[in-house]
Design a protein around this motif. Structure first.
Motif, PDB file in Angstrom:
ATOM      1  N   ILE A  93      -2.106  21.271  -3.899  1.00  0.00           N
ATOM      2  CA  ILE A  93      -1.464  22.250  -3.020  1.00  0.00           C
ATOM      3  C   ILE A  93      -2.395  23.448  -2.852  1.00  0.00           C
ATOM      4  CG2 ILE A  93       0.438  23.922  -2.909  1.00  0.00           C
ATOM      5  CD1 ILE A  93       2.213  21.783  -4.197  1.00  0.00           C
ATOM      6  N   LEU A  94      -3.122  23.743  -3.911  1.00  0.00           N
ATOM      7  CA  LEU A  94      -4.059  24.863  -3.938  1.00  0.00           C
ATOM      8  C   LEU A  94      -5.454  24.335  -4.245  1.00  0.00           C
ATOM      9  CD1 LEU A  94      -3.541  28.260  -5.736  1.00  0.00           C
ATOM     10  CD2 LEU A  94      -5.582  26.911  -6.232  1.00  0.00           C
ATOM     11  N   GLY A  95      -6.432  24.814  -3.501  1.00  0.00           N
ATOM     12  CA  GLY A  95      -7.818  24.468  -3.759  1.00  0.00           C
ATOM     13  C   GLY A  95      -8.653  25.727  -3.916  1.00  0.00           C
ATOM     14  N   VAL A  96      -9.806  25.569  -4.527  1.00  0.00           N
ATOM     15  CA  VAL A  96     -10.740  26.686  -4.682  1.00  0.00           C
ATOM     16  C   VAL A  96     -12.088  26.240  -4.122  1.00  0.00           C
ATOM     17  CG1 VAL A  96     -11.876  28.273  -6.270  1.00  0.00           C
ATOM     18  CG2 VAL A  96      -9.537  27.517  -6.744  1.00  0.00           C
ATOM     19  N   ARG A  97     -12.557  26.943  -3.100  1.00  0.00           N
ATOM     20  CA  ARG A  97     -13.842  26.608  -2.507  1.00  0.00           C
ATOM     21  C   ARG A  97     -14.978  26.942  -3.475  1.00  0.00           C
ATOM     22  NH1 ARG A  97     -12.920  29.728   3.042  1.00  0.00           N
ATOM     23  NH2 ARG A  97     -14.645  30.932   2.123  1.00  0.00           N
ATOM     24  N   GLY A 114      -7.087  32.111   1.620  1.00  0.00           N
ATOM     25  CA  GLY A 114      -8.234  32.822   2.149  1.00  0.00           C
ATOM     26  C   GLY A 114      -8.688  34.001   1.328  1.00  0.00           C
ATOM     27  N   GLN A 115      -8.066  34.217   0.173  1.00  0.00           N
ATOM     28  CA  GLN A 115      -8.414  35.349  -0.687  1.00  0.00           C
ATOM     29  C   GLN A 115      -9.340  34.885  -1.823  1.00  0.00           C
ATOM     30  OE1 GLN A 115      -7.401  38.588   0.011  1.00  0.00           O
ATOM     31  NE2 GLN A 115      -6.747  37.532   1.889  1.00  0.00           N
ATOM     32  N   VAL A 151      -9.699  31.012  -2.420  1.00  0.00           N
ATOM     33  CA  VAL A 151      -8.512  30.168  -2.566  1.00  0.00           C
ATOM     34  C   VAL A 151      -8.091  29.617  -1.196  1.00  0.00           C
ATOM     35  CG1 VAL A 151      -6.078  30.130  -3.246  1.00  0.00           C
ATOM     36  CG2 VAL A 151      -7.737  31.486  -4.560  1.00  0.00           C
ATOM     37  N   GLN A 152      -7.713  28.355  -1.185  1.00  0.00           N
ATOM     38  CA  GLN A 152      -7.167  27.727   0.020  1.00  0.00           C
ATOM     39  C   GLN A 152      -5.826  27.074  -0.338  1.00  0.00           C
ATOM     40  OE1 GLN A 152      -9.380  27.361   3.357  1.00  0.00           O
ATOM     41  NE2 GLN A 152      -9.461  29.269   2.198  1.00  0.00           N
TER      42      GLN A 152
END
Length: 304
Positions: free
Chosen positions: A242-246, A275-276, A251-252
Motif C-alpha cells: 500500500i505504501l512504497g519508498v522510492r 509524495g513526501q 513516500v508513495q
C-alpha cells in the motif's frame, strides 16, 4: 591466586546476572550501553558482566567464562573476528587469537565442558550491546579457530536421521528468532532513534524494524541498510505494498487509495504522506537505506 567458586555459587551468579539483564532489557529486546552494564551488582558489590578490553569475560572467582561479546562494526567494515552462522544453523564465535590454549579460549572451553549458560553481548552501535542469554558453547572447530554456539539448546540432544534434520531446521528458525531478529531490531531502532521513518511516531512499543527486501530473499540480509524503523500501521502498509519508498526516500501511496474516502487514519496517516520525503533517517549516512534495496522493493510496489 583466586580460589574458584563451586558450581552452585557459579550458577547463582549466572542466574542473577540473567535475571537482572532480563529486567533491564525487556527480556532481551532492548540494548544496554556499556555505562548501564556497570550497574549490575552481586551480593552488594559491583561485578562487571562484560570485559571492556577483551572479548571473553571470566571473573577471577569463576573457573569458566561468564560472557563473550561481538563488537559493533558499521555495514561494510570488517570485524576483528568474523563471527557468523554455520551451515548447521548454529552460530560460530572465533577463538581469541590463534592459540587454542589462550586463557580466554580455555575459559570458554570450560563453560562448554560443564554445559554452563553464557551471555553473548552483541554490538548494535558504538558502546551499545544487545545481550542474548542463555547461550551455550556446544563444540569447537580448531581447524577454523572457532567455537560452536547454540542459542536454543545446551547441545545435550544428539538426534540422528530425520530427527537430526528436523532439529536443524528448528534450531535455524529459533536462532533467527532469538538472536538475529532482536539484533536487527535493536540496530535499526538505535539508528532511527526509535522513531517511525514515515511519520516520526516515537513510541518504541508501536515500532517495528522492517526489512526493505524480505529476509527470505537472497538480498534480504539482516543489516541496517536493509532496514526501516516503521510504526505498525506503516509497516503493514509497506509489507502489503500500500505504501512504497522510492530510492530517493520519497513516500508513495498506491494510487487507488489516494481517491478513497474513509477516515482520519487513511487521510492523515497515508494519503497526506504521498509524495513526501521520509521524516526520519539515520544521522549516519552509511546507515541509511541502500538505494539498490529500495529500488528492488519499489519495483514490487509498482507492480501491485
Amino acid at each position: 591466586m583466586a580460589v574458584g567458586w563451586g558450581r552452585a555459587e557459579d550458577l547463582h551468579l549466572r542466574h542473577a546476572a540473567m535475571d537482572w539483564l532480563g529486567r533491564r532489557t525487556n527480556d532481551g529486546a532492548e540494548p544496554l550501553t556499556t555505562e548501564e552494564l556497570k550497574d549490575f551488582r552481586f551480593r552488594g558489590a559491583p561485578l562487571p558482566l562484560m570485559d571492556m578490553q577483551r572479548g571473553i569475560r571470566k571473573p577471577a572467582v569463576l573457573d569458566a567464562a561468564l560472557s563473550f561479546r561481538t563488537v559493533y562494526r558499521p555495514d561494510g567494515a570488517e570485524r576483528p573476528y568474523a563471527d557468523g552462522r554455520g551451515s548447521d544453523g548454529l552460530m560460530r564465535y572465533k577463538f581469541r587469537g590463534t592459540d587454542p590454549q589462550h586463557p580466554e579460549n580455555r575459559a570458554l572451553r570450560a563453560a562448554m565442558d560443564r554445559k554452563l549458560p553464557l551471555i553473548w553481548f552483541f554490538g548494535v552501535g558504538p558502546g551499545v550491546y544487545l545481550p542474548t542469554f542463555p547461550v551455550y558453547i556446544v563444540g569447537e572447530e580448531p581447524e577454523h579457530l572457532q567455537f560452536i554456539v547454540d542459542a536454543v539448546t545446551d547441545g545435550a540432544i544428539q538426534p540422528h536421521g530425520a530427527l537430526e534434520e528436523a532439529l536443524k531446521r528448528y534450531v535455524t528458525v529459533e536462532t533467527k528468532r532469538r538472536l538475529h531478529q532482536p539484533i536487527f531490531r535493536a540496530t535499526v531502532m538505535r539508528a532511527y532513534e526509535s522513531r517511525c521513518a514515515v511519520c516520526a511516531l516515537g513510541h518504541r512499543q508501536l515500532l517495528d524494524a522492517a526489512h526493505i527486501v524480505p529476509d527470505r530473499e537472497e538480498a534480504g540480509v539482516a543489516g541496517i541498510r536493509n532496514g526501516l524503523s516503521l510504526c505498525k500501521i506503516h509497516h503493514a502498509a509497506f509489507d502489503t505494498h500500500i505504501l512504497g519508498v522510492r530510492p530517493d526516500y520519497v513516500v508513495q501511496i498506491r494510487s487507488d487509495l489516494l481517491d478513497e474516502i474513509d477516515g482520519p487514519m487513511l487521510r492523515h496517516g497515508l494519503q497526506e504522506r504521498h509524495g513526501q520525503p521520509l521524516m526520519v533517517l539515520p544521522s549516519v549516512r552509511r546507515e541509511r537505506p541502500a538505494s539498490d534495496l529500495l529500488e528492488i522493493a519499489y519495483a514490487v510496489f509498482l507492480e501491485q
